[in-house]
Design an enzyme around this catalytic site. Sequence first.
Site, PDB file in Angstrom:
ATOM      1  N   GLY A  49       0.723  -1.013  -0.317  1.00  0.00           N
ATOM      2  CA  GLY A  49       0.174   0.077   0.008  1.00  0.00           C
ATOM      3  C   GLY A  49       1.193   1.100  -0.354  1.00  0.00           C
ATOM      4  N   GLN A  54       2.293   9.861   1.061  1.00  0.00           N
ATOM      5  CA  GLN A  54       4.579   9.411   1.456  1.00  0.00           C
ATOM      6  C   GLN A  54       4.606  10.538   0.375  1.00  0.00           C
ATOM      7  OE1 GLN A  54       2.600   5.635   2.074  1.00  0.00           O
ATOM      8  NE2 GLN A  54       4.237   5.239   2.767  1.00  0.00           N
ATOM      9  N   CYS A 102       6.617  -0.046   6.855  1.00  0.00           N
ATOM     10  CA  CYS A 102       6.021   0.845   6.275  1.00  0.00           C
ATOM     11  C   CYS A 102       7.219   1.689   5.362  1.00  0.00           C
ATOM     12  CB  CYS A 102       5.905   2.442   6.918  1.00  0.00           C
ATOM     13  SG  CYS A 102       5.036   3.448   6.126  1.00  0.00           S
ATOM     14  N   LEU A 103       6.852   1.827   3.905  1.00  0.00           N
ATOM     15  CA  LEU A 103       8.005   2.206   2.620  1.00  0.00           C
ATOM     16  C   LEU A 103       8.712   4.238   3.258  1.00  0.00           C
ATOM     17  CD1 LEU A 103       5.883   2.021  -0.366  1.00  0.00           C
ATOM     18  CD2 LEU A 103       7.546   0.345   0.556  1.00  0.00           C
ATOM     19  N   HIS A 144      -3.971   1.104   7.587  1.00  0.00           N
ATOM     20  CA  HIS A 144      -2.076   1.831   7.559  1.00  0.00           C
ATOM     21  C   HIS A 144      -2.934   2.985   7.332  1.00  0.00           C
ATOM     22  CE1 HIS A 144       1.901   1.516   7.289  1.00  0.00           C
ATOM     23  NE2 HIS A 144       1.677   1.976   6.767  1.00  0.00           N
ATOM     24  N   GLU A 145      -2.974   2.561   5.845  1.00  0.00           N
ATOM     25  CA  GLU A 145      -2.971   3.807   4.286  1.00  0.00           C
ATOM     26  C   GLU A 145      -3.884   4.882   4.904  1.00  0.00           C
ATOM     27  OE1 GLU A 145      -1.046   3.503   2.677  1.00  0.00           O
ATOM     28  OE2 GLU A 145      -0.266   1.698   3.143  1.00  0.00           O
ATOM     29  N   HIS A 148      -2.095   7.161   7.098  1.00  0.00           N
ATOM     30  CA  HIS A 148      -1.189   8.265   6.540  1.00  0.00           C
ATOM     31  C   HIS A 148      -2.260   9.408   5.925  1.00  0.00           C
ATOM     32  CE1 HIS A 148       2.614   6.218   6.558  1.00  0.00           C
ATOM     33  NE2 HIS A 148       2.625   5.320   5.640  1.00  0.00           N
TER      34      HIS A 148
END
Length: 186
Positions: A49, A54, A102-103, A144-145, A148
Amino acid sequence: MSILKVANIGHPALRGRAREVSEQELASEGFQRLADDLIETMREYGGVGIAAPQVREPMRAFAVEVRPNEGPTGRTAFPLHVIVNPVVRALTEEPASEWEGCLSIPGLRGRVVRPRAIRVEGLTRAGDPLVLELEGFAAVVCQHETDHLDGIVYLDRMPDLRELMAEDEYQRRIAQPLLMSGGDDG
Ligand code: NI
């Protein structure tokens, strides 16, 4: 399509509240390009995701995709979605825990506890209403997304920061034993 630079933790883009995407904006070439780029960037970095903040675009939109062979056994596949203006509601108070990465927080994993089942309401990138009822790994990724979009990262949701792990330790201690113990599909 382009691969975008992902902001790392510490960048203020990850800590603000993203704005709603208007109907007009959703239909714009710029937004549609962003949606393509989110997908491309997520796949390039092997993420499940990625949210617009981000890549330093403060808009309420994210891409998710869990491919069948990704992650430890037991993480069911989830098809590609771009979800715009998502609203997440818990369908149960029953918690579930999952190791998240997480990226924007490279090299780390942490155990997070979230509601096990959720409803996500939002729009598709075509502007159509979307309602998904999710549990398991897909529910984790969508929560999670969505976090963000409100400047929240998984570290903020960890009940115990001592459960933070470097990626190699996570692979050795959590992911590999899970694979060896086998899953539903044997
Ligand atoms: Ni993330």
